[in-house]
Design an enzyme around this catalytic site. Sequence first.
Site, PDB file in Angstrom:
ATOM      1  N   ALA A 133      63.895  60.568  11.758  1.00  0.00           N
ATOM      2  CA  ALA A 133      64.539  61.084  10.549  1.00  0.00           C
ATOM      3  C   ALA A 133      64.289  60.073   9.435  1.00  0.00           C
ATOM      4  O   ALA A 133      64.030  58.900   9.709  1.00  0.00           O
ATOM      5  CB  ALA A 133      66.038  61.246  10.798  1.00  0.00           C
ATOM      6  N   GLY A 148      63.979  60.878  15.710  1.00  0.00           N
ATOM      7  CA  GLY A 148      63.871  62.311  15.459  1.00  0.00           C
ATOM      8  C   GLY A 148      62.483  62.859  15.740  1.00  0.00           C
ATOM      9  O   GLY A 148      62.328  64.051  16.006  1.00  0.00           O
ATOM     10  N   GLU A 171      62.547  63.609  19.292  1.00  0.00           N
ATOM     11  CA  GLU A 171      63.444  64.765  19.474  1.00  0.00           C
ATOM     12  C   GLU A 171      62.771  66.067  19.021  1.00  0.00           C
ATOM     13  O   GLU A 171      62.935  67.105  19.663  1.00  0.00           O
ATOM     14  CB  GLU A 171      64.736  64.527  18.682  1.00  0.00           C
ATOM     15  CG  GLU A 171      65.547  63.387  19.276  1.00  0.00           C
ATOM     16  CD  GLU A 171      66.711  62.982  18.382  1.00  0.00           C
ATOM     17  OE1 GLU A 171      66.471  62.635  17.206  1.00  0.00           O
ATOM     18  OE2 GLU A 171      67.843  63.017  18.857  1.00  0.00           O
ATOM     19  N   GLU A 177      67.341  54.673  17.667  1.00  0.00           N
ATOM     20  CA  GLU A 177      68.472  54.845  16.738  1.00  0.00           C
ATOM     21  C   GLU A 177      69.522  53.747  16.871  1.00  0.00           C
ATOM     22  O   GLU A 177      70.159  53.345  15.914  1.00  0.00           O
ATOM     23  CB  GLU A 177      69.143  56.219  16.963  1.00  0.00           C
ATOM     24  CG  GLU A 177      68.326  57.396  16.476  1.00  0.00           C
ATOM     25  CD  GLU A 177      67.350  57.953  17.508  1.00  0.00           C
ATOM     26  OE1 GLU A 177      67.072  57.258  18.508  1.00  0.00           O
ATOM     27  OE2 GLU A 177      66.864  59.078  17.299  1.00  0.00           O
TER      28      GLU A 177
HETATM   29  N1  CAA Z   1      62.177  56.768   7.571  1.00  0.00           N
HETATM   30  C1  CAA Z   1      61.729  56.455   6.353  1.00  0.00           C
HETATM   31  N2  CAA Z   1      60.607  55.747   6.135  1.00  0.00           N
HETATM   32  C2  CAA Z   1      59.926  55.345   7.210  1.00  0.00           C
HETATM   33  C3  CAA Z   1      60.323  55.635   8.514  1.00  0.00           C
HETATM   34  C4  CAA Z   1      61.509  56.396   8.690  1.00  0.00           C
HETATM   35  N3  CAA Z   1      61.968  56.768   9.867  1.00  0.00           N
HETATM   36  N4  CAA Z   1      59.447  55.094   9.378  1.00  0.00           N
HETATM   37  C5  CAA Z   1      58.503  54.494   8.630  1.00  0.00           C
HETATM   38  N5  CAA Z   1      58.789  54.637   7.325  1.00  0.00           N
HETATM   39  C6  CAA Z   1      58.033  54.142   6.188  1.00  0.00           C
HETATM   40  C7  CAA Z   1      58.225  52.646   6.018  1.00  0.00           C
HETATM   41  O1  CAA Z   1      59.431  52.361   5.327  1.00  0.00           O
HETATM   42  C8  CAA Z   1      56.993  52.280   5.228  1.00  0.00           C
HETATM   43  O2  CAA Z   1      57.196  52.658   3.895  1.00  0.00           O
HETATM   44  P1  CAA Z   1      56.855  51.619   2.678  1.00  0.00           P
HETATM   45  O3  CAA Z   1      55.360  51.448   2.752  1.00  0.00           O
HETATM   46  O4  CAA Z   1      57.310  52.328   1.463  1.00  0.00           O
HETATM   47  O5  CAA Z   1      57.591  50.360   3.000  1.00  0.00           O
HETATM   48  C9  CAA Z   1      55.933  53.218   5.814  1.00  0.00           C
HETATM   49  O6  CAA Z   1      56.637  54.281   6.433  1.00  0.00           O
HETATM   50  C10 CAA Z   1      55.059  52.560   6.860  1.00  0.00           C
HETATM   51  O7  CAA Z   1      55.896  51.992   7.839  1.00  0.00           O
HETATM   52  P2  CAA Z   1      55.797  50.457   8.344  1.00  0.00           P
HETATM   53  O8  CAA Z   1      55.270  49.599   7.249  1.00  0.00           O
HETATM   54  O9  CAA Z   1      57.098  50.084   8.944  1.00  0.00           O
HETATM   55  O10 CAA Z   1      54.657  50.623   9.466  1.00  0.00           O
HETATM   56  P3  CAA Z   1      54.484  49.742  10.788  1.00  0.00           P
HETATM   57  O11 CAA Z   1      53.177  50.182  11.383  1.00  0.00           O
HETATM   58  O12 CAA Z   1      54.683  48.307  10.510  1.00  0.00           O
HETATM   59  O13 CAA Z   1      55.680  50.209  11.756  1.00  0.00           O
HETATM   60  C11 CAA Z   1      57.105  51.797  12.888  1.00  0.00           C
HETATM   61  C12 CAA Z   1      55.715  51.517  12.240  1.00  0.00           C
HETATM   62  C13 CAA Z   1      57.286  50.947  14.122  1.00  0.00           C
HETATM   63  C14 CAA Z   1      57.133  53.278  13.246  1.00  0.00           C
HETATM   64  C15 CAA Z   1      58.204  51.452  11.850  1.00  0.00           C
HETATM   65  O14 CAA Z   1      57.915  52.076  10.618  1.00  0.00           O
HETATM   66  C16 CAA Z   1      59.578  51.886  12.274  1.00  0.00           C
HETATM   67  O15 CAA Z   1      60.193  51.232  13.083  1.00  0.00           O
HETATM   68  N6  CAA Z   1      60.079  53.009  11.703  1.00  0.00           N
HETATM   69  C17 CAA Z   1      61.417  53.484  11.972  1.00  0.00           C
HETATM   70  C18 CAA Z   1      61.509  54.156  13.339  1.00  0.00           C
HETATM   71  C19 CAA Z   1      62.926  54.608  13.599  1.00  0.00           C
HETATM   72  O16 CAA Z   1      63.846  53.824  13.638  1.00  0.00           O
HETATM   73  N7  CAA Z   1      63.114  55.932  13.806  1.00  0.00           N
HETATM   74  C20 CAA Z   1      64.413  56.508  14.041  1.00  0.00           C
HETATM   75  C21 CAA Z   1      65.014  57.003  12.763  1.00  0.00           C
HETATM   76  S1  CAA Z   1      66.709  57.512  12.954  1.00  0.00           S
HETATM   77  C22 CAA Z   1      66.629  59.087  13.590  1.00  0.00           C
HETATM   78  O17 CAA Z   1      65.554  59.631  13.835  1.00  0.00           O
HETATM   79  C23 CAA Z   1      67.953  59.766  13.807  1.00  0.00           C
HETATM   80  C24 CAA Z   1      67.861  61.013  14.645  1.00  0.00           C
HETATM   81  O18 CAA Z   1      68.069  60.973  15.843  1.00  0.00           O
HETATM   82  C25 CAA Z   1      67.619  62.294  14.040  1.00  0.00           C
END
Ligand code: CAA
Length: 300
Positions: free
Chosen positions: A106, A150, A153, A173
Site C-alpha cells: 500500500a 499489500g 496480499e 507491515e
Molecule cells: N509506498 C510508497 N512509496 C513507496 C513504497 C510504498 N509502499 N515502496 C517504495 N516506494 C517508493 C520509495 O519511497 C521511493 O520513492 P522516492 O524515489 O520518491 O524516494 C521509490 O519507491 C523507490 O523505492 P526505494 O528507493 O526504497 O527502492 P529500494 O530498491 O531501495 O527498496 C523496497 C525497495 C525494499 C521495496 C523499499 O522501497 C521498501 O521497503 N518499500 C516499502 C515496502 C513496504 O513496507 N510495504 C508494505 C506497505 S504497508 C501495506 O501494504 C499495508 C497493507 O497491508 C495493505
Amino acid sequence: MASIGRFITYASRCVLLQATKTEANLPLLAAAQRLYSTGEYANIKVEKRGDKQNVCLIELYRPKALNALCDALIVDLSDALDKAEADTEIGAIVITGSDRAFAAGADIKEMQKYESFAQVYNSNFISSWHRVANCKKPVLAAVNGFALGGGCELAMMCDIIYAGEKAMFGQPEILLGTIPGAGGTQRLARAIGKSKAMEMCLVGDLRLTAVEAEKAGLVSRVLPVDQLVDETVKTAAKIAGHSKTITALCKEAVNAGYNNSLTEGLSLEKKYFHATFSTHDRKEGMTAFVEKRKAEFKDC
Ligand code: CAA
C-alpha cells in the site's frame, strides 16, 4: 480524468499514424503503441492478449513508486476489472507489474496522512481492494520483483500465482507499526501454513524467494523473468477457452472451500457439481469426449 484519457488515446493514435510513415520512427511507434495501450488510466495499462484476444492483461504502472498501491491505482484497477467482467469476449484476467516490482505494498506516503483509528475505520480504508478477490472471472497474478505487504496480499487475492525467478514475497507491515490489512494475516496462513506465515508477519523483514514460495505452496510455477507474462497469458488463454459458466462455478466452489469451513465448501461443491448437469456445456463436453472431438461450448 476520463477526458484527459480520451485526449491521450486520440493523441497516441495520431502519433501512431505519423510513426508508421518512416522506418526511422520505429521507436516513436513503439512508444505510441505503449501509450495507446494505457487507454484512459493513469496508473495501469490494459490490453487484450492471447491468440483469440480473450485474456485481459492489466499491468500495474507506477514505476517511480515501485507500483505502490495508492487509492487512484485501486480505482483504476477496479474499473478495469469491471470492464473485463462485462466484456463477454474476455475469459480470464492477468495482473502483473514490472520486472522490479509487482507492487511494494500500500502507498505508505498516502497512509501516513491518516491521524486516527476513527478516520480509517469510518472510511473503511482498503476494503475496496477486495474487488480483485470478488472477481467472477479467473484472475492470474504474474509476479516479478517485490510483492511486499499489500503487493503480496494483492497477488494472494488472485486465483493462481506464477512467479518470475527474482520475485520476492513478504509482509513487512509490522516494521511500519501496523499489520497486514488486505488479507495477509488470513490468506498467507492458509497458503503456506501458520508457522511460516506467523514468522513472516511477526519478523517483518523475512522474504520468500520465488523458489521458496513455490515450495511453500504460495505460487504454482516459477519462470524465467522474461517469459513470465507470456506463460501466464498462455495459461489464462487455456482457461478462457473453457465454458465461462462452468469456469465461474468451479472458481466459486474452490473459493468456498478455501474461504469457509471444509463442510460448507464440500456441500457447495456438491451442489454446483450437480448444477453443471443442467447446462448445455456439461452435456456437450462429455458428448464430445465420447465422440472423440473438440467440445464446442456456448457458455450456457
Ligand atoms: N509506498 C510508497 N512509496 C513507496 C513504497 C510504498 N509502499 N515502496 C517504495 N516506494 C517508493 C520509495 O519511497 C521511493 O520513492 P522516492 O524515489 O520518491 O524516494 C521509490 O519507491 C523507490 O523505492 P526505494 O528507493 O526504497 O527502492 P529500494 O530498491 O531501495 O527498496 C523496497 C525497495 C525494499 C521495496 C523499499 O522501497 C521498501 O521497503 N518499500 C516499502 C515496502 C513496504 O513496507 N510495504 C508494505 C506497505 S504497508 C501495506 O501494504 C499495508 C497493507 O497491508 C495493505
